[in-house]
Structure formats: structure tokens, C-alpha cells
Motif scaffolding. Structure first.
Motif, mmCIF file in Angstrom:
data_model
loop_
_atom_site.group_PDB
_atom_site.id
_atom_site.type_symbol
_atom_site.label_atom_id
_atom_site.label_comp_id
_atom_site.label_asym_id
_atom_site.label_seq_id
_atom_site.Cartn_x
_atom_site.Cartn_y
_atom_site.Cartn_z
ATOM 1 N N THR A 1 0.485 -1.171 -0.042
ATOM 2 C CA THR A 1 -0.340 0.180 -0.358
ATOM 3 C C THR A 1 0.946 1.284 0.300
ATOM 4 O OG1 THR A 1 -1.709 -0.950 1.034
ATOM 5 C CG2 THR A 1 -1.704 1.389 1.428
ATOM 6 N N VAL A 2 1.008 2.199 -1.026
ATOM 7 C CA VAL A 2 1.311 3.868 -1.090
ATOM 8 C C VAL A 2 0.762 4.729 -0.475
ATOM 9 C CG1 VAL A 2 2.167 5.374 -3.020
ATOM 10 C CG2 VAL A 2 2.083 2.292 -2.910
ATOM 11 N N ALA A 3 -0.448 4.466 -0.462
ATOM 12 C CA ALA A 3 -1.198 5.604 0.337
ATOM 13 C C ALA A 3 -2.914 5.226 0.821
ATOM 14 C CB ALA A 3 -0.770 6.861 -0.926
ATOM 15 N N THR A 4 -3.561 5.875 1.293
ATOM 16 C CA THR A 4 -4.795 5.704 1.670
ATOM 17 C C THR A 4 -5.681 6.439 1.216
ATOM 18 O OG1 THR A 4 -4.688 5.145 3.281
ATOM 19 C CG2 THR A 4 -4.309 3.181 2.790
ATOM 20 N N LEU A 5 -7.019 7.153 1.151
ATOM 21 C CA LEU A 5 -7.441 8.479 1.716
ATOM 22 C C LEU A 5 -8.952 7.531 1.553
ATOM 23 C CD1 LEU A 5 -8.826 8.911 -1.506
ATOM 24 C CD2 LEU A 5 -7.513 8.697 -1.668
ATOM 25 N N GLU A 6 -9.615 7.862 2.568
ATOM 26 C CA GLU A 6 -11.284 7.314 2.808
ATOM 27 C C GLU A 6 -11.812 8.865 2.305
ATOM 28 O OE1 GLU A 6 -14.239 7.305 6.762
ATOM 29 O OE2 GLU A 6 -11.808 6.587 6.646
ATOM 30 N N LEU A 7 -13.178 7.512 1.534
ATOM 31 C CA LEU A 7 -14.032 9.234 0.430
ATOM 32 C C LEU A 7 -15.207 9.035 1.680
ATOM 33 C CD1 LEU A 7 -14.324 7.324 -2.736
ATOM 34 C CD2 LEU A 7 -12.943 9.527 -1.695
ATOM 35 N N PRO A 8 -16.341 9.942 1.530
ATOM 36 C CA PRO A 8 -17.340 10.155 2.519
ATOM 37 C C PRO A 8 -18.405 9.359 1.749
ATOM 38 C CG PRO A 8 -16.997 12.210 1.770
ATOM 39 C CD PRO A 8 -15.388 10.922 1.171
ATOM 40 N N LEU A 9 -19.401 7.985 1.972
ATOM 41 C CA LEU A 9 -19.618 7.690 0.884
ATOM 42 C C LEU A 9 -20.220 6.475 2.060
ATOM 43 C CD1 LEU A 9 -18.448 6.923 -2.607
ATOM 44 C CD2 LEU A 9 -19.836 8.712 -1.558
ATOM 45 N N PRO A 10 -21.131 6.816 3.223
ATOM 46 C CA PRO A 10 -21.605 6.013 4.138
ATOM 47 C C PRO A 10 -22.670 5.098 4.104
ATOM 48 C CG PRO A 10 -22.867 7.983 3.849
ATOM 49 C CD PRO A 10 -21.857 8.314 3.052
ATOM 50 N N TRP A 11 -23.409 4.896 2.629
ATOM 51 C CA TRP A 11 -23.510 3.482 2.355
ATOM 52 C C TRP A 11 -22.655 2.602 1.721
ATOM 53 C CZ3 TRP A 11 -21.841 2.775 -3.047
ATOM 54 C CH2 TRP A 11 -21.242 3.235 -3.305
ATOM 55 N N ALA A 12 -21.281 2.640 1.624
ATOM 56 C CA ALA A 12 -20.608 1.512 1.068
ATOM 57 C C ALA A 12 -20.989 0.214 1.899
ATOM 58 C CB ALA A 12 -19.218 2.219 1.283
ATOM 59 N N GLU A 13 -20.480 0.440 3.503
ATOM 60 C CA GLU A 13 -20.682 -0.824 4.385
ATOM 61 C C GLU A 13 -22.307 -1.564 3.818
ATOM 62 O OE1 GLU A 13 -18.128 -1.377 8.344
ATOM 63 O OE2 GLU A 13 -20.063 0.827 7.978
ATOM 64 N N ALA A 14 -23.457 -0.572 4.048
ATOM 65 C CA ALA A 14 -24.638 -1.442 3.499
ATOM 66 C C ALA A 14 -24.341 -2.277 2.335
ATOM 67 C CB ALA A 14 -25.880 -0.167 3.627
ATOM 68 N N TRP A 15 -24.156 -0.907 1.336
ATOM 69 C CA TRP A 15 -24.294 -1.765 -0.380
ATOM 70 C C TRP A 15 -22.936 -3.098 0.326
ATOM 71 C CZ3 TRP A 15 -26.311 -3.311 -3.756
ATOM 72 C CH2 TRP A 15 -26.419 -3.231 -5.445
ATOM 73 N N GLN A 16 -21.991 -3.855 0.258
ATOM 74 C CA GLN A 16 -20.960 -4.718 0.768
ATOM 75 C C GLN A 16 -22.441 -6.208 1.765
ATOM 76 O OE1 GLN A 16 -17.911 -5.704 -0.431
ATOM 77 N NE2 GLN A 16 -19.527 -7.220 0.020
ATOM 78 N N SER A 17 -23.445 -5.571 2.243
ATOM 79 C CA SER A 17 -23.660 -6.633 3.112
ATOM 80 C C SER A 17 -25.364 -7.129 2.195
ATOM 81 C CB SER A 17 -24.749 -6.093 4.534
ATOM 82 O OG SER A 17 -23.665 -5.398 5.690
ATOM 83 N N THR A 18 -25.587 -5.598 1.273
ATOM 84 C CA THR A 18 -26.424 -6.018 0.526
ATOM 85 C C THR A 18 -25.772 -7.220 -0.957
ATOM 86 O OG1 THR A 18 -27.791 -4.528 0.643
ATOM 87 C CG2 THR A 18 -27.929 -6.041 -1.337
ATOM 88 N N LEU A 19 -24.781 -7.027 -1.512
ATOM 89 C CA LEU A 19 -24.650 -7.964 -2.285
ATOM 90 C C LEU A 19 -23.886 -9.734 -1.920
ATOM 91 C CD1 LEU A 19 -21.244 -5.523 -4.039
ATOM 92 C CD2 LEU A 19 -24.002 -6.297 -4.890
ATOM 93 N N LEU A 20 -23.396 -9.221 -0.440
ATOM 94 C CA LEU A 20 -23.321 -11.294 0.310
ATOM 95 C C LEU A 20 -24.519 -11.903 0.368
ATOM 96 C CD1 LEU A 20 -20.609 -9.770 3.526
ATOM 97 C CD2 LEU A 20 -19.994 -11.358 0.370
ATOM 98 N N ARG A 21 -25.534 -10.383 0.589
ATOM 99 C CA ARG A 21 -26.629 -11.554 0.839
ATOM 100 C C ARG A 21 -27.550 -11.948 -0.835
ATOM 101 N NH1 ARG A 21 -28.445 -6.816 3.827
ATOM 102 N NH2 ARG A 21 -29.984 -6.474 2.061
#
Length: 481
Positions: free
Chosen positions: A192-212
Motif C-alpha cells: 500500500t502506497v497511500a490511502t484516502l477515505e471517501l465519505p460514502l456512508p452507504w458502502a457498508e450497507a451495499w456490501q452487506s446487500t451484495l453478500l446476500r
């Protein structure tokens, strides 16, 4: 109805996971490489090393050496195989390349040694080399008349090409570098060279939906779809839509959709090389060494492509698009069917049927490799799991030789390149010789002794040598094709 829904869900999940995880950094560059080989590389550059009339002691080691350096899945190697075959490579060396690249490449062997032991890695190398060459020789023996006809056709088709231009060589090497940068799992590419965090609060919910929505079970080869994977699927659909408008008539000239399709392809490869992870309150984007490697390879490809003549780069893109249309639909169908079949097969069945080194056990292992396809290197930890469950090491080797070669989707794609008759012969030879390899290695594991094993291997070499002598005598007789 419930079973049908389960099968359809499994097929859709398999397809979604494959498109999200395996098409971009390996298969997409492979199509461009195949197009470059077909359009930019003179026939003489291929036939010098892999041609039908090249001495066997040159062409088959050259094919195996080329395959050993490419760590890709069976689906990815098919476009490269199609490129060298269409350019004039003999069916024998081309098939040796097709067999050896997924099963005997350096990365697969190194990973096999680290997970299953060095003796297993050595056995895989020796038997892949022996049987890969044997399969190529047998294919050349069976289809020598077709091979001669194919050689004559490529002589006519590519007679005007005399040498590789520096720009064409630069494009090809840059694309190979792109393939390597996108597929090798080594530091510094994974760092990993660098990281940044995008303000996308729906990302975790979308991941849970994909796993279902998409099945996830590592033991069954179900990989699921991540947030990053869903983004990549969307980009793939955009590429498909724009490429159809921008590349279908590329020979007549580029249009705005051409540049949009190529730009989307480059952007998608960069997104695939990054690491997107849902975190509380947002989406973390990690820029890895792979992003830098892919970006550098893309720049080099663009730099050298600018130096090509207009007719050359148009031919390159047209050939790449032709390979996509010829192969990709079959790949999609194959992956979907594999996902459906996977729902009906349980790993414990394999363990109960392949716990000893019998012909039936090795046949089951080969069949398992066909319908429970895993991408390159993933088959090794799966093999470790089956070894822990009690699978005999002989059938396990048969599985590791067959799984990278005989996935249903790759069989369909190979048939599109060389026809159903040759494909049926290739599949039969791989299946039979994979079982022979498993029986031989399993007999050695069961303390049969090294003398019978060496005797069997020498016997096979004598048979192959006799067949090669027969083939050469038939070719030298110049019988009508």
C-alpha cells in the motif's frame, strides 16, 4: 422451482464474481495481446520458434518456456493461444503452450511448493512438462494434415509482413508488462502506497446487500462480490456498450466512441488495481504498487501505440475486438453453467470418492476440476483443503493438472478457436494423461518404488518419440492435404 432458483442464483453469482474479480487485470490485457500478435507480429517471428516445421527439440521447449512465465487462468491463456495459433504456430507447440501456462507456470509451482510441499511441486513440474509436451505431440500426430493446411493459409494471409517494427514490439512488451503488473501477487505490487477515505456512508450497507445476493463459500469456490467488484462490473458494461460502437468498424477509422471505450478500459484497469474497502462511514481507497505498475504499463502502451501507422493500430484493435466477440460470450455461458453445477456438488463427496489412488478416484478428481473451476493459484489452497479431508495425493495431482486446463468455459473458448473435433481430442488427452499422472505420482507416494516409476516414464517417452518419428516421416512424404 426452489432448486431451479437455487441453480440460477448460483450461476448468476458465479458470473458476477468472475466478472468482478478475474476479467480485468488478466483477461482484458490478454485480448489486446492476442490482437497485437495477430495484427503486428510477422508470421516468421512465431513460426521460427513454434511453427509446424520447426524442429521439435526447439518448438516444444520454447512453448513450455513461454508458458512457464505467464501466471494466468485457463480462460486468460485461450486468447493468447488463439493469437499464436492464428499467426502460424503448429497445433502441437500451441497446445503445449495452452496446457503448460496455467498448470506449470512459475507462480503456480512456487505456490504449490509452499502449500503442498516441494515434492508435490516437483512432481507437478515434471509431469506437466512431460505430459504437456506429449499432448502437443499427439495433437500434431492426429491433425497433421489440418496443421499443414492451416500453415498454408497463414502463409497466404500474412505474406506481406516481413519484420517487427520497434513500435509494434514496444506495444507487445508493454501489454505483457501490463498483464504481469496486474496479476503477480508479489511485493511491491501488493504494498500500500497511500490511502484516502471517501465519505460514502452507504458502502457498508451495499456490501452487506451484495453478500446476500451473491453466494459466498470458499469451500465451494464461491467468491462473492465486493463493493469494488460491483463498481468494476458497472464499468465493464460501459466498456461493452462503447466498444460495440467504437471498435466494430475500427478498420474504417476511429470515432469518439473508440476513444471513450479505450479510456474506460484504462480507467477500469486502474480501479481494479486499487483496493476499495468499506469502512464505518465511508469507503477506503488504497493506492497500491499495482496501481503504479499498471499506470506505467498503460503509459508505455500508449506511447508506443502513437508510433504505429494508422492501419496497424486499427488492425490491432480490430483483431482484439474480434477475439472478444469470438470468445467472451462463450466464457460468460461457461461460467454461468459452472456456477449452476457447483450447487449440486458437495466437497465431501469428492473426499469419499477420492481417498485412495484408484482409476475411479483419479477420474473423479479430473471431473471435479472441470466443474468446480477455480482461478489460477486459488486451486492450490482448495487442494490443501481436500488433502486435509483425506484425498489421496495421487488424485490430488490429477485434479491440479486438470483444473487449470479443463474448465467448462475454457473448453468452449478453445472450441471456438480450433473447432470441436480438435477440442474433443485435446480434452480427452488432458483427462487421460492427468489421470495417468495422478496414478504414477500416487503409486510413488504409496511406496511402489522409483524403478517402476522411472520405467513407466521412459516407456511413455519411447512411445512419444516413435510417434514423432512417424509424424516427421508423414510430413516429409509431402502427401496431399
Amino acid at each position: 422451482m426452489e432448486l431451479m432458483l437455487k441453480l440460477l442464483n448460483g450461476g448468476a453469482g458465479s458470473l458476477a464474481a468472475y466478472l468482478a474479480a478475474h476479467v480485468l487485470l488478466c483477461l482484458l490485457p490478454a485480448f489486446f495481446i492476442a490482437g497485437a500478435m495477430a495484427a503486428l507480429i510477422p508470421k516468421a517471428s512465431i513460426t521460427r520458434w513454434l511453427g509446424r516445421n520447426t524442429p521439435a527439440h526447439v518448438s516444444y521447449p520454447a512453448a513450455a518456456m513461454a508458458g512457464s512465465l505467464i501466471a494466468v487462468c485457463s480462460c486468460t491463456i485461450v486468447p493468447l493461444f488463439a493469437g499464436i495459433y492464428r499467426k502460424g504456430a503448429g497445433i502441437g507447440p500451441a497446445v503445449t503452450f495452452l496446457f503448460f501456462a496455467p498448470a506449470g507456470n512459475v507462480m503456480a509451482l512456487a505456490y504449490t511448493g509452499s502449500i503442498l510441499g516441494p515434492d508435490f511441486a516437483v512432481a507437478r513440474l515434471v509431469l506437466c512438462l512431460l505430459f504437456g509436451t506429449g499432448i502437443g505431440l499427439l495433437m500434431a500426430m492426429l491433425f497433421w494434415r489440418d496443421d499443414a493446411s492451416h500453415d498454408a493459409q497463414t502463409d497466404t494471409l500474412f505474406a506481406e509482413r516481413a519484420s517487427v517494427t520497434p513500435a509494434a514490439l514496444g506495444v507487445l512488451l508493454s501489454l505483457v508488462a501490463l498483464l504481469i503488473a496486474g496479476t503477480l501477487k508479489l511485493w511491491p505490487l501488493t504494498a500500500t502506497v497511500a490511502t484516502l477515505e471517501l465519505p460514502l456512508p452507504w458502502a457498508e450497507a451495499w456490501q452487506s446487500t451484495l453478500l446476500r445476493w451473491v453466494p459466498f463459500d470458499a469451500a465451494r469456490g464461491e467468491e462473492g462480490v465486493s463493493v469494488q467488484g460491483s463498481v468494476l462490473i458497472g464499468l465493464l458494461l460501459l466498456i461493452a456498450a462503447t466498444a460495440w460502437k467504437g471498435l466494430d468498424n475500427i478498420i474504417e477509422g476511429a470515432n469518439r466512441w473508440t476513444w471513450v471505450a479505450l479510456g474506460l478500459s484504462a480507467a477500469t484497469l486502474l480501479v481494479a488495481a486499487a483496493r476499495l474497502t468499506p469502512v464505518p462511514g465511508g469507503l477506503q481507497v488504497a493506492l497500491t504498487g499495482r496501481v503504479l505498475g499498471v499506470a506505467l504499463a498503460l503509459w508505455a502502451t500508449w506511447h508506443h501505440a502513437r508510433q504505429l501507422r494508422a492501419e496497424d493500430w486499427r488492425s490491432w484493435l480490430w483483431e482484439a475486438w474480434r477475439f472478444v466477440k469470438q470468445i467472451f460470450v462463450l466464457l460468460v455461458v461457461g461460467v454461468f453453467v459452472v456456477g449452476m453445477v457447483r450447487q449440486l456438488i458437495r466437497p465431501e463427496w469428492i473426499e469419499s470418492l477420492a481417498g485412495s489412488n484408484t482409476l475411479q478416484a483419479n477420474a473423479v478428481a479430473v471431473g471435479f476440476g472441470v466443474f468446480m473451476y477455480f482461478p489460477t493459484l486459488v486451486e492450490v489452497p482448495v487442494a490443501r483443503m481436500f488433502l486435509d479431508l483425506g484425498m489421496h495425493r495421487g488424485p490430488l495431482l490429477a485434479y491440479l493438472m486438470a483444473d487449470p486446463e479443463l474448465s467448462l468455459q475454457s473448453i468452449l473458448m478453445v472450441a471456438a478457436v480450433i473447432g470441436r473435433t480438435k477440442t474433443a481430442a485435446y480434452v480427452g488427452l488432458v483427462a487421460v494423461l492427468s489421470m495417468c499422472a495422478g496414478l504414477l505420482y500416487g503409486a510413488w507416494v504409496d511406496d511402489l518404488g522409483w524403478r517402476p516409476l522411472v520405467g513407466a516414464l521412459l516407456g511413455m517417452l519411447v512411445v512419444l518419440g516413435g510417434g514423432l518419428a512417424w509424424l516427421r516421416s508423414r510430413q516429409s512424404a509431402k502427401l496431399p492435404v
